[in-house]
Design an enzyme around this catalytic site. Sequence first.
Site, PDB file in Angstrom:
ATOM      1  N   CYS A   1       0.830  -1.209   0.000  1.00  0.00           N
ATOM      2  CA  CYS A   1       0.000   0.000   0.000  1.00  0.00           C
ATOM      3  C   CYS A   1       0.863   1.257   0.000  1.00  0.00           C
ATOM      4  CB  CYS A   1      -0.936   0.007   1.200  1.00  0.00           C
ATOM      5  SG  CYS A   1      -0.065   0.016   2.769  1.00  0.00           S
TER       6      CYS A   1
ATOM      7  N   CYS B   1      -2.571  -2.931   8.590  1.00  0.00           N
ATOM      8  CA  CYS B   1      -2.274  -1.592   9.116  1.00  0.00           C
ATOM      9  C   CYS B   1      -1.884  -1.695  10.599  1.00  0.00           C
ATOM     10  CB  CYS B   1      -3.472  -0.677   8.960  1.00  0.00           C
ATOM     11  SG  CYS B   1      -4.328  -0.860   7.377  1.00  0.00           S
TER      12      CYS B   1
HETATM   13 FE1  FES Z   1      -1.662  -0.056   4.236  1.00  0.00          FE
HETATM   14 FE2  FES Z   1      -3.449   0.832   5.854  1.00  0.00          FE
HETATM   15  S1  FES Z   1      -3.743   0.378   3.775  1.00  0.00           S
HETATM   16  S2  FES Z   1      -1.351   0.637   6.249  1.00  0.00           S
END
Ligand code: FES
Length: 139
Positions: A34, A103
């Site tokens: 991400c 996360c």
């Molecule tokens: Fe990667 Fe939240 S989407 S840390």
Amino acid sequence: MNYSEKVMDHFINPRNVGEIPDADGVGEVGNAKCGDIMKMYLKIEGENITDCKFKTFGCGAAVATSSMATEMIKGKSISDALQLTNKAVMEALDGLPPVKVHCSVLAEQAVKAALTDYYQKQGVDPEPIVGKVPEMEEE
Ligand code: FES
């Protein structure tokens, strides 16, 4: 996506945001997929974490989990902080949607990376105490 009220609260009004210029330990971790990055600063006196701040460039859940993680370790001992798991952070936030579990892993890793840095600065091998913290992944 459904977030709990606690997640929303810590996202909109995160606790302990910022830097500690004379931090005793700083940890930076990231997730390659991400691209989110989390930086954690610790002030340590003796065995205790007297202050803790973070900066997160990432999604709402990353902000909320780092905020909660700082609250959970501030004022605690190093050994308490080492017990902090992403699961405990998630539970404290009343849960996260499955795609957001990583996360919370970032929050646990950031705390451990900061403690690793602290031990390295003391000239102590951190691995037997903290364990292995995954390197910041790059893609
Ligand atoms: Fe990667 Fe939240 S989407 S840390």
